[in-house]
Write an enzyme that holds these catalytic residues in place. Structure first.
Site, PDB file in Angstrom:
ATOM      1  N   GLU A 172      15.107  -3.916  -0.103  1.00 42.81           N
ATOM      2  CA  GLU A 172      13.886  -4.585  -0.584  1.00 42.81           C
ATOM      3  C   GLU A 172      12.590  -3.824  -0.242  1.00 42.81           C
ATOM      4  O   GLU A 172      11.763  -3.617  -1.125  1.00 42.81           O
ATOM      5  CB  GLU A 172      13.816  -6.014  -0.030  1.00 42.81           C
ATOM      6  CG  GLU A 172      12.619  -6.767  -0.580  1.00 42.81           C
ATOM      7  CD  GLU A 172      12.527  -8.199  -0.079  1.00 42.81           C
ATOM      8  OE1 GLU A 172      13.473  -8.969  -0.291  1.00 42.81           O
ATOM      9  OE2 GLU A 172      11.493  -8.529   0.518  1.00 42.81           O
ATOM     10  N   SER A 188      13.152  -9.336   5.227  1.00 45.57           N
ATOM     11  CA  SER A 188      14.472  -9.179   4.598  1.00 45.57           C
ATOM     12  C   SER A 188      14.658  -7.724   4.186  1.00 45.57           C
ATOM     13  O   SER A 188      13.808  -7.177   3.470  1.00 45.57           O
ATOM     14  CB  SER A 188      14.572 -10.035   3.338  1.00 45.57           C
ATOM     15  OG  SER A 188      14.320 -11.370   3.665  1.00 45.57           O
ATOM     16  N   ARG A 216      11.063 -10.249  -6.998  1.00 44.81           N
ATOM     17  CA  ARG A 216      10.655  -9.154  -6.104  1.00 44.81           C
ATOM     18  C   ARG A 216      10.302  -7.890  -6.890  1.00 44.81           C
ATOM     19  O   ARG A 216      10.622  -6.772  -6.475  1.00 44.81           O
ATOM     20  CB  ARG A 216      11.751  -8.833  -5.077  1.00 44.81           C
ATOM     21  CG  ARG A 216      12.106  -9.946  -4.144  1.00 44.81           C
ATOM     22  CD  ARG A 216      10.940 -10.335  -3.226  1.00 44.81           C
ATOM     23  NE  ARG A 216      11.358 -11.416  -2.353  1.00 44.81           N
ATOM     24  CZ  ARG A 216      11.265 -12.696  -2.686  1.00 44.81           C
ATOM     25  NH1 ARG A 216      10.748 -13.047  -3.865  1.00 44.81           N
ATOM     26  NH2 ARG A 216      11.657 -13.633  -1.859  1.00 44.81           N
TER      27      ARG A 216
HETATM   28  C1  LIG Z   1       8.674 -10.799   9.168  1.00 44.18           C
HETATM   29  C2  LIG Z   1       8.495 -10.543   7.697  1.00 44.18           C
HETATM   30  C3  LIG Z   1       8.757 -11.559   6.782  1.00 44.18           C
HETATM   31  C4  LIG Z   1       8.594 -11.349   5.418  1.00 44.18           C
HETATM   32  N1  LIG Z   1       8.865 -12.378   4.564  1.00 44.18           N
HETATM   33  C5  LIG Z   1       8.717 -12.195   3.231  1.00 44.18           C
HETATM   34  C6  LIG Z   1       9.010 -13.269   2.322  1.00 44.18           C
HETATM   35  O1  LIG Z   1       9.357 -14.377   2.716  1.00 44.18           O
HETATM   36  N2  LIG Z   1       8.867 -13.031   1.000  1.00 44.18           N
HETATM   37  C7  LIG Z   1       8.455 -11.821   0.520  1.00 44.18           C
HETATM   38  O2  LIG Z   1       8.358 -11.679  -0.701  1.00 44.18           O
HETATM   39  N3  LIG Z   1       8.167 -10.792   1.354  1.00 44.18           N
HETATM   40  C8  LIG Z   1       8.297 -10.947   2.689  1.00 44.18           C
HETATM   41  N4  LIG Z   1       8.020  -9.904   3.547  1.00 44.18           N
HETATM   42  C9  LIG Z   1       7.585  -8.608   2.992  1.00 44.18           C
HETATM   43  C10 LIG Z   1       6.050  -8.385   3.021  1.00 44.18           C
HETATM   44  O3  LIG Z   1       5.419  -9.288   3.882  1.00 44.18           O
HETATM   45  C11 LIG Z   1       5.426  -8.512   1.638  1.00 44.18           C
HETATM   46  O4  LIG Z   1       6.036  -7.636   0.726  1.00 44.18           O
HETATM   47  C12 LIG Z   1       3.905  -8.237   1.649  1.00 44.18           C
HETATM   48  O5  LIG Z   1       3.343  -8.559   0.407  1.00 44.18           O
HETATM   49  C13 LIG Z   1       3.576  -6.779   1.974  1.00 44.18           C
HETATM   50  O6  LIG Z   1       2.192  -6.694   2.167  1.00 44.18           O
HETATM   51  P1  LIG Z   1       1.542  -5.476   2.917  1.00 44.18           P
HETATM   52  O7  LIG Z   1       0.055  -5.608   2.774  1.00 44.18           O
HETATM   53  O8  LIG Z   1       2.056  -5.387   4.301  1.00 44.18           O
HETATM   54  O9  LIG Z   1       2.048  -4.258   2.027  1.00 44.18           O
HETATM   55  P2  LIG Z   1       2.430  -2.768   2.458  1.00 44.18           P
HETATM   56  O10 LIG Z   1       3.694  -2.783   3.229  1.00 44.18           O
HETATM   57  O11 LIG Z   1       1.251  -2.105   3.081  1.00 44.18           O
HETATM   58  O12 LIG Z   1       2.679  -2.112   1.027  1.00 44.18           O
HETATM   59  C14 LIG Z   1       3.784  -2.519   0.244  1.00 44.18           C
HETATM   60  C15 LIG Z   1       3.730  -1.776  -1.114  1.00 44.18           C
HETATM   61  O13 LIG Z   1       2.583  -2.219  -1.830  1.00 44.18           O
HETATM   62  C16 LIG Z   1       1.716  -1.104  -2.124  1.00 44.18           C
HETATM   63  N5  LIG Z   1       0.360  -1.614  -1.995  1.00 44.18           N
HETATM   64  C17 LIG Z   1      -0.222  -2.151  -0.884  1.00 44.18           C
HETATM   65  N6  LIG Z   1      -1.451  -2.585  -1.164  1.00 44.18           N
HETATM   66  C18 LIG Z   1      -1.676  -2.297  -2.478  1.00 44.18           C
HETATM   67  C19 LIG Z   1      -2.788  -2.494  -3.357  1.00 44.18           C
HETATM   68  N7  LIG Z   1      -3.932  -3.088  -2.985  1.00 44.18           N
HETATM   69  N8  LIG Z   1      -2.653  -2.066  -4.648  1.00 44.18           N
HETATM   70  C20 LIG Z   1      -1.506  -1.486  -5.090  1.00 44.18           C
HETATM   71  N9  LIG Z   1      -0.447  -1.273  -4.290  1.00 44.18           N
HETATM   72  C21 LIG Z   1      -0.533  -1.682  -3.003  1.00 44.18           C
HETATM   73  C22 LIG Z   1       2.068  -0.029  -1.115  1.00 44.18           C
HETATM   74  O14 LIG Z   1       1.766   1.265  -1.573  1.00 44.18           O
HETATM   75  C23 LIG Z   1       3.563  -0.256  -0.960  1.00 44.18           C
HETATM   76  O15 LIG Z   1       4.244   0.362  -2.014  1.00 44.18           O
HETATM   77  C24 LIG Z   1       8.170 -10.086   4.937  1.00 44.18           C
HETATM   78  C25 LIG Z   1       7.887  -9.057   5.856  1.00 44.18           C
HETATM   79  C26 LIG Z   1       8.049  -9.279   7.230  1.00 44.18           C
HETATM   80  C27 LIG Z   1       7.734  -8.172   8.192  1.00 44.18           C
END
Ligand SMILES: Cc1cc2nc3c(=O)[nH]c(=O)nc-3n(C[C@H](O)[C@H](O)[C@H](O)COP(=O)(O)OP(=O)(O)OC[C@H]3O[C@@H](n4cnc5c(N)ncnc54)[C@H](O)[C@@H]3O)c2cc1C
Length: 340
Positions: A335, A239, A166
């Protein structure tokens, strides 16, 4: 295409925890040129920027006095393909799960265990998303970024991204590099990972003894849907805590006191504990404080039943952290990214 910069935009629709904070400025970018222009606009006015993908890994604890840049770059391109591998470049604004499904439909494997993780392609390397024993780094060849310090694009190999559990270079130097696209190297002959979280047992119960990657993906989706609340139905950010890692000695002492504790020995001899088990055993499951709550079926997930603020969610998290520390001597680390 010129930039459309909006003011005082509610971020409620843009974060899966449905926290209602405002962005002072907000812009969607679809190209590298637009990204450069947005960054220059902010720099000229000495305004900080925040990079937003799908908003599924965020706790927004206050209004953001920044320019929020919503990354909307699109496109999937097969770069090369032979009998063994396909190399595919995917733009940051594509949806992660939709890409996993697309890759499986092409006959490319590797990402099946990562089905149904919310969010964008661009954010996947930030915390090196993982599930069921597979992480995004396992099939990632390189990442194209825009380095805001050097003001130029740069291609980083998997090694250069410094991936860990992570964690990555992008998380450690948050905001410096904008991820523009990823090149994946996807095997055409599948090596399935079925032993984590008893995926094999689930498939066997369905009478599937020789599963295809698509069958594994369906199983992952079904198991996840049964365990985790859908943010569209009940706002959450997945999580809330990382699984803590403790020394073998500490784990042994806990095992003597709690014989059913869920733990996994790591390659280095340390022991990873299931944070959800610790929180559940401590009696937090289902506990509600106003609209902030611990999910009734999954103690690792904090939910917003309606109008909880980011602060209220964090206050609940702090109480859980203090209790777990006192009971088990274990530090729980949050996380999702806290924006406070
Ligand atoms: C129901 C649920 C289940 C989940 N299950 C998992 C799981 O099984 N495993 C897991 O690892 N995660 C899980 N997650 C967490 C999440 O889905 C991941 O971390 C996902 O990659 C976040 O993507 P996002 O586009 O929504 O990022 P955001 O929430 O929009 O951003 C997250 C971070 O990344 C940065 N960021 C976003 N895009 C970019 C970019 N293009 N370049 C640089 N930085 C950037 C943002 O500034 C922020 O710091 C879960 C979340 C939910 C709600």
């Amino acid at each position: 295409m010129s930039l459309v910069i909006q003011e005082q935009v509610s971020l409620r629709p843009y974060n899966t925890l449905a926290v209602d904070v405002r962005a002072r400025f907000f812009v969607a970018v679809e190209t590298l040129e637009q990204l450069r222009a947005a960054l220059a606009w902010a720099k000229q006015r000495e305004i900080a920027v925040f990079l937003l993908g799908g908003g599924s890994n965020l706790v927004l604890a206050k209004d953001l006095d920044v320019l929020v840049i919503h990354l909307q770059l699109r496109g999937i391109n097969v770069l090369s393909e032979d009998d063994e591998f396909a190399r595919v470049e995917v733009q940051a604004g594509e949806n992660w799960h939709a890409f996993v499904q697309w890759s499986l439909a092409q006959g490319y494997s590797g990402l099946e265990n990562l089905s149904l993780i919310p969010g964008s392609i661009g954010a996947a390397p930030v915390q090196n998303i993982g599930a069921y024993g597979v992480e995004v780094k396992d099939h990632l060849e390189s990442v194209l970024v825009y380095d805001r310090y050097a003001q130029q694009t740069q291609r980083l190999s998997e090694k250069e991204c410094q991936f860990a559990y992570r964690d990555s270079l992008f998380k450690r130097e948050s905001g410096r590099r904008v991820i523009l696209s990823i090149i994946f190297k996807l095997p055409k002959q599948a090596t399935l990972h079925l032993d984590y979280g008893d995926l094999r047992g689930y498939l066997n119960k369905q009478g599937i003894t020789e599963p295809t990657p698509q069958a594994v993906s369906r199983a992952v989706c079904e198991v996840r849907a049964a365990k985790l609340p859908d943010p569209a139905q009940l706002a959450n950010t997945g999580s809330f805590f990382k699984n803590p890692v403790v020394s073998a000695e500490h784990a042994q002492k806990l095992k003597e006191q709690y014989p059913h504790i869920v733990s996994f020995v790591q390659d280095d001899g340390q022991v990873k504990l299931a944070a959800g088990w610790l929180i559940d055993q401590a009696g937090w499951k289902g506990l509600r404080q106003g609209d902030a709550a611990v999910h009734a079926q999954q103690a690792l997930v904090l939910v917003n039943h309606g109008n909880a603020s980011g602060q209220q969610i964090l206050q609940l998290a702090a109480q859980i952290q203090a209790d777990i520390k006192q009971r088990y001597g274990v530090e729980l680390e949050i996380e999702p990214n806290i924006i406070a």
